[in-house]
Scaffold this motif. Structure first.
Motif, PDB file in Angstrom:
ATOM      1  N   PHE A  35       0.816  -1.210   0.000  1.00 28.00           N
ATOM      2  CA  PHE A  35       0.000   0.000   0.000  1.00 28.00           C
ATOM      3  C   PHE A  35       0.850   1.259   0.000  1.00 28.00           C
ATOM      4  CE2 PHE A  35      -2.225   3.434   2.214  1.00 28.00           C
ATOM      5  CZ  PHE A  35      -3.373   3.531   1.438  1.00 28.00           C
ATOM      6  N   GLU A  36       1.777   1.353   0.943  1.00 24.95           N
ATOM      7  CA  GLU A  36       2.579   2.559   1.051  1.00 24.95           C
ATOM      8  C   GLU A  36       3.544   2.718  -0.115  1.00 24.95           C
ATOM      9  OE1 GLU A  36       4.255   2.206   4.969  1.00 24.95           O
ATOM     10  OE2 GLU A  36       2.496   3.156   5.889  1.00 24.95           O
ATOM     11  N   GLU A  37       3.880   1.610  -0.768  1.00 23.65           N
ATOM     12  CA  GLU A  37       4.798   1.678  -1.905  1.00 23.65           C
ATOM     13  C   GLU A  37       4.097   2.076  -3.199  1.00 23.65           C
ATOM     14  OE1 GLU A  37       6.454  -0.599   1.319  1.00 23.65           O
ATOM     15  OE2 GLU A  37       4.557  -0.819   0.252  1.00 23.65           O
ATOM     16  N   THR A  38       2.787   2.106  -3.197  1.00 21.91           N
ATOM     17  CA  THR A  38       2.021   2.423  -4.408  1.00 21.91           C
ATOM     18  C   THR A  38       1.652   3.897  -4.429  1.00 21.91           C
ATOM     19  OG1 THR A  38       1.093   0.188  -4.503  1.00 21.91           O
ATOM     20  CG2 THR A  38      -0.069   1.910  -5.717  1.00 21.91           C
ATOM     21  N   ALA A  39       1.992   4.579  -5.500  1.00 26.21           N
ATOM     22  CA  ALA A  39       1.697   6.005  -5.639  1.00 26.21           C
ATOM     23  C   ALA A  39       0.377   6.202  -6.379  1.00 26.21           C
ATOM     24  CB  ALA A  39       2.818   6.701  -6.410  1.00 26.21           C
ATOM     25  N   ILE A  40      -0.265   7.317  -6.108  1.00 26.87           N
ATOM     26  CA  ILE A  40      -1.522   7.641  -6.785  1.00 26.87           C
ATOM     27  C   ILE A  40      -1.314   7.691  -8.294  1.00 26.87           C
ATOM     28  CG2 ILE A  40      -3.152   9.542  -7.185  1.00 26.87           C
ATOM     29  CD1 ILE A  40      -3.056  10.076  -4.166  1.00 26.87           C
ATOM     30  N   GLU A  41      -0.152   8.201  -8.725  1.00 34.71           N
ATOM     31  CA  GLU A  41       0.131   8.267 -10.162  1.00 34.71           C
ATOM     32  C   GLU A  41       0.116   6.875 -10.792  1.00 34.71           C
ATOM     33  OE1 GLU A  41       1.577  11.937  -8.261  1.00 34.71           O
ATOM     34  OE2 GLU A  41       1.807   9.785  -7.807  1.00 34.71           O
ATOM     35  N   GLN A  42       0.590   5.875 -10.062  1.00 34.49           N
ATOM     36  CA  GLN A  42       0.590   4.510 -10.587  1.00 34.49           C
ATOM     37  C   GLN A  42      -0.837   3.975 -10.731  1.00 34.49           C
ATOM     38  OE1 GLN A  42       3.361   3.085  -7.424  1.00 34.49           O
ATOM     39  NE2 GLN A  42       4.484   2.143  -9.120  1.00 34.49           N
ATOM     40  N   ILE A  43      -1.674   4.286  -9.749  1.00 31.91           N
ATOM     41  CA  ILE A  43      -3.069   3.842  -9.820  1.00 31.91           C
ATOM     42  C   ILE A  43      -3.753   4.497 -11.017  1.00 31.91           C
ATOM     43  CG2 ILE A  43      -5.291   3.763  -8.633  1.00 31.91           C
ATOM     44  CD1 ILE A  43      -3.742   3.928  -5.985  1.00 31.91           C
ATOM     45  N   ALA A  44      -3.541   5.801 -11.166  1.00 28.56           N
ATOM     46  CA  ALA A  44      -4.153   6.522 -12.280  1.00 28.56           C
ATOM     47  C   ALA A  44      -3.702   5.950 -13.624  1.00 28.56           C
ATOM     48  CB  ALA A  44      -3.803   8.006 -12.187  1.00 28.56           C
ATOM     49  N   GLU A  45      -2.407   5.676 -13.744  1.00 26.50           N
ATOM     50  CA  GLU A  45      -1.888   5.121 -14.992  1.00 26.50           C
ATOM     51  C   GLU A  45      -2.493   3.747 -15.266  1.00 26.50           C
ATOM     52  OE1 GLU A  45       2.385   3.904 -17.104  1.00 26.50           O
ATOM     53  OE2 GLU A  45       2.349   4.771 -15.089  1.00 26.50           O
ATOM     54  N   ALA A  46      -2.577   2.909 -14.224  1.00 21.31           N
ATOM     55  CA  ALA A  46      -3.142   1.573 -14.409  1.00 21.31           C
ATOM     56  C   ALA A  46      -4.612   1.632 -14.807  1.00 21.31           C
ATOM     57  CB  ALA A  46      -2.972   0.756 -13.131  1.00 21.31           C
ATOM     58  N   ALA A  47      -5.320   2.652 -14.313  1.00 20.72           N
ATOM     59  CA  ALA A  47      -6.745   2.795 -14.617  1.00 20.72           C
ATOM     60  C   ALA A  47      -6.989   3.567 -15.908  1.00 20.72           C
ATOM     61  CB  ALA A  47      -7.451   3.498 -13.462  1.00 20.72           C
ATOM     62  N   GLY A  48      -5.913   4.102 -16.512  1.00 23.84           N
ATOM     63  CA  GLY A  48      -6.056   4.833 -17.769  1.00 23.84           C
ATOM     64  C   GLY A  48      -6.652   6.222 -17.607  1.00 23.84           C
ATOM     65  N   ILE A  49      -6.367   6.866 -16.474  1.00 23.06           N
ATOM     66  CA  ILE A  49      -6.883   8.210 -16.225  1.00 23.06           C
ATOM     67  C   ILE A  49      -5.740   9.100 -15.751  1.00 23.06           C
ATOM     68  CG2 ILE A  49      -9.201   7.412 -15.614  1.00 23.06           C
ATOM     69  CD1 ILE A  49      -8.403   7.814 -12.647  1.00 23.06           C
ATOM     70  N   SER A  50      -5.997  10.403 -15.638  1.00 21.75           N
ATOM     71  CA  SER A  50      -4.996  11.329 -15.141  1.00 21.75           C
ATOM     72  C   SER A  50      -5.023  11.369 -13.621  1.00 21.75           C
ATOM     73  CB  SER A  50      -5.261  12.739 -15.686  1.00 21.75           C
ATOM     74  OG  SER A  50      -6.468  13.248 -15.147  1.00 21.75           O
ATOM     75  N   ARG A  51      -3.957  11.905 -13.037  1.00 19.46           N
ATOM     76  CA  ARG A  51      -3.913  12.068 -11.580  1.00 19.46           C
ATOM     77  C   ARG A  51      -5.055  12.965 -11.119  1.00 19.46           C
ATOM     78  NH1 ARG A  51      -1.674  15.038  -7.311  1.00 19.46           N
ATOM     79  NH2 ARG A  51      -0.613  13.752  -5.747  1.00 19.46           N
ATOM     80  N   ARG A  52      -5.332  13.999 -11.904  1.00 20.37           N
ATOM     81  CA  ARG A  52      -6.414  14.919 -11.566  1.00 20.37           C
ATOM     82  C   ARG A  52      -7.760  14.198 -11.572  1.00 20.37           C
ATOM     83  NH1 ARG A  52      -7.616  20.675 -14.665  1.00 20.37           N
ATOM     84  NH2 ARG A  52      -9.390  21.323 -13.363  1.00 20.37           N
ATOM     85  N   SER A  53      -7.946  13.313 -12.541  1.00 21.71           N
ATOM     86  CA  SER A  53      -9.208  12.566 -12.605  1.00 21.71           C
ATOM     87  C   SER A  53      -9.357  11.625 -11.420  1.00 21.71           C
ATOM     88  CB  SER A  53      -9.288  11.771 -13.908  1.00 21.71           C
ATOM     89  OG  SER A  53      -9.366  12.641 -15.020  1.00 21.71           O
ATOM     90  N   PHE A  54      -8.226  11.082 -10.948  1.00 23.84           N
ATOM     91  CA  PHE A  54      -8.276  10.197  -9.783  1.00 23.84           C
ATOM     92  C   PHE A  54      -8.977  10.886  -8.626  1.00 23.84           C
ATOM     93  CE2 PHE A  54      -6.617   8.966  -5.664  1.00 23.84           C
ATOM     94  CZ  PHE A  54      -6.708   7.584  -5.670  1.00 23.84           C
ATOM     95  N   PHE A  55      -8.624  12.165  -8.398  1.00 21.26           N
ATOM     96  CA  PHE A  55      -9.172  12.883  -7.246  1.00 21.26           C
ATOM     97  C   PHE A  55     -10.638  13.268  -7.425  1.00 21.26           C
ATOM     98  CE2 PHE A  55      -4.587  13.672  -6.534  1.00 21.26           C
ATOM     99  CZ  PHE A  55      -4.510  13.148  -5.244  1.00 21.26           C
ATOM    100  N   ARG A  56     -11.174  13.117  -8.609  1.00 19.99           N
ATOM    101  CA  ARG A  56     -12.607  13.318  -8.800  1.00 19.99           C
ATOM    102  C   ARG A  56     -13.400  12.154  -8.217  1.00 19.99           C
ATOM    103  NH1 ARG A  56     -12.239  14.891 -15.187  1.00 19.99           N
ATOM    104  NH2 ARG A  56     -11.296  16.986 -14.960  1.00 19.99           N
ATOM    105  N   TYR A  57     -12.724  11.008  -8.062  1.00 21.77           N
ATOM    106  CA  TYR A  57     -13.401   9.807  -7.566  1.00 21.77           C
ATOM    107  C   TYR A  57     -12.986   9.434  -6.151  1.00 21.77           C
ATOM    108  CZ  TYR A  57     -14.900   9.131 -12.390  1.00 21.77           C
ATOM    109  OH  TYR A  57     -15.477   9.289 -13.628  1.00 21.77           O
ATOM    110  N   PHE A  58     -11.743   9.738  -5.782  1.00 26.30           N
ATOM    111  CA  PHE A  58     -11.235   9.359  -4.466  1.00 26.30           C
ATOM    112  C   PHE A  58     -10.466  10.530  -3.856  1.00 26.30           C
ATOM    113  CE2 PHE A  58     -11.575   5.378  -6.833  1.00 26.30           C
ATOM    114  CZ  PHE A  58     -12.259   4.572  -5.941  1.00 26.30           C
ATOM    115  N   PRO A  59     -10.881  11.008  -2.692  1.00 22.90           N
ATOM    116  CA  PRO A  59     -10.168  12.115  -2.044  1.00 22.90           C
ATOM    117  C   PRO A  59      -8.728  11.754  -1.661  1.00 22.90           C
ATOM    118  CG  PRO A  59     -12.355  11.850  -1.100  1.00 22.90           C
ATOM    119  CD  PRO A  59     -12.116  10.653  -1.969  1.00 22.90           C
ATOM    120  N   THR A  60      -8.513  10.491  -1.265  1.00 20.47           N
ATOM    121  CA  THR A  60      -7.190  10.036  -0.845  1.00 20.47           C
ATOM    122  C   THR A  60      -6.949   8.619  -1.350  1.00 20.47           C
ATOM    123  OG1 THR A  60      -7.927   9.005   1.223  1.00 20.47           O
ATOM    124  CG2 THR A  60      -7.432  11.364   1.303  1.00 20.47           C
TER     125      THR A  60
END
Length: 202
Positions: A35-60
Motif C-alpha cells: 500500500f505505502e509503496e504504491t503512488a496515486i500516479e501509478q493507480i491513475a496510470e493503471a486505470a487509464g486516467i490522469s492524476r487529476r481525474s483520480f481525485f474526482r473519484y477518491f479524495p485520498t
C-alpha cells in the motif's frame, strides 16, 4: 418487483463503473507491491486516467480501500434488514456479516493479503476505525428497530442496546481477524468470531 429506489441514470452508472475500475486497479497494485509503496500516479496510470481525474473519484489513496469497506457495510445493513423479525439479535448480526461471504467466490489468499495490508499500514489502520464508525451508523438503527419490535424497548434503550451489540460484534470481528492472520487463514474466520463472542459472554 422494485426496490423503491430510482434507477441511476447513464451518467451515474458510468461514474460508478469508472469508480469500480479505479478501485480494482488500486487494489491490484496494493496487493502486488504494497500500500505505502504504491503512488496515486501509478493507480491513475493503471486505470487509464490522469492524476487529476483520480481525485474526482477518491479524495485520498486510503479511500480506494475504505470505499469498498463502506459499501460492504451497506450490504451488511441490507442483509440485516432482510433477516426474520423474530430472529435473536446476535444471530441476525452474525447472519448479516456472513452474507458477504455468500456474494460470490472467495479467494482466501487475496483476503489474507488484504487483511495484512490493512493491519500493517498505519494510515489504513486509521481508516479502519472510520469503517467501524460508518458500519455502526448503518447497523445500529436497524438493530434498534428490531429490538423495539421484539421487546417493546423505548427508543433510547433500544439504541443503547443496539449500539452495544454492534460495537461488540465489530470488535470481536477485529480480534478474530487478527487471530486468523496469525494462523495464516487456516481456521475459518467465522469460527474465530464465534469464539470471541462467546468469550465476552454475548
Amino acid at each position: 418487483m422494485t426496490t423503491g429506489e430510482p434507477t441511476p441514470g447513464l451518467r451515474e452508472r458510468t461514474r460508478r463503473a469508472v469508480h469500480r475500475e479505479i478501485a480494482a486497479a488500486g487494489m491490484a497494485l496494493f496487493l502486488e507491491q504494497g500500500f505505502e509503496e504504491t503512488a496515486i500516479e501509478q493507480i491513475a496510470e493503471a486505470a487509464g486516467i490522469s492524476r487529476r481525474s483520480f481525485f474526482r473519484y477518491f479524495p485520498t489513496k486510503e479511500d480506494v480501500v475504505l470505499g469498498d469497506l463502506i459499501d460492504r457495510g451497506h450490504r451488511v445493513g441490507a442483509a440485516l434488514a432482510a433477516r426474520p423479525q423474530e430472529e435473536e439479535p446476535w444471530a441476525a448480526v452474525r447472519a448479516a456479516l456472513l452474507a458477504l461471504r455468500d456474494e460470490g467466490p472467495v479467494d482466501p489468499a487475496a483476503e489474507l493479503r488484504i487483511a495484512r495490508m490493512m493491519h500493517q499500514a498505519p494510515s489504513l489502520r486509521a481508516a479502519h476505525l472510520e469503517k467501524h464508525l460508518a458500519w455502526q451508523e448503518i447497523l445500529v438503527p436497524e438493530l434498534a428497530r428490531r429490538l423495539r419490535h421484539a421487546h417493546g424497548f423505548d427508543e433510547v434503550i433500544a439504541e443503547h442496546r443496539a449500539a452495544a451489540i454492534v460495537a461488540t460484534a465489530l470488535t470481536c470481528l477485529d480480534v478474530a481477524t487478527e487471530t486468523w492472520m496469525r494462523l495464516d487463514g487456516e481456521v475459518p474466520l467465522e469460527g474465530l468470531w464465534d469464539e470471541a463472542v462467546a468469550a465476552v459472554g454475548a
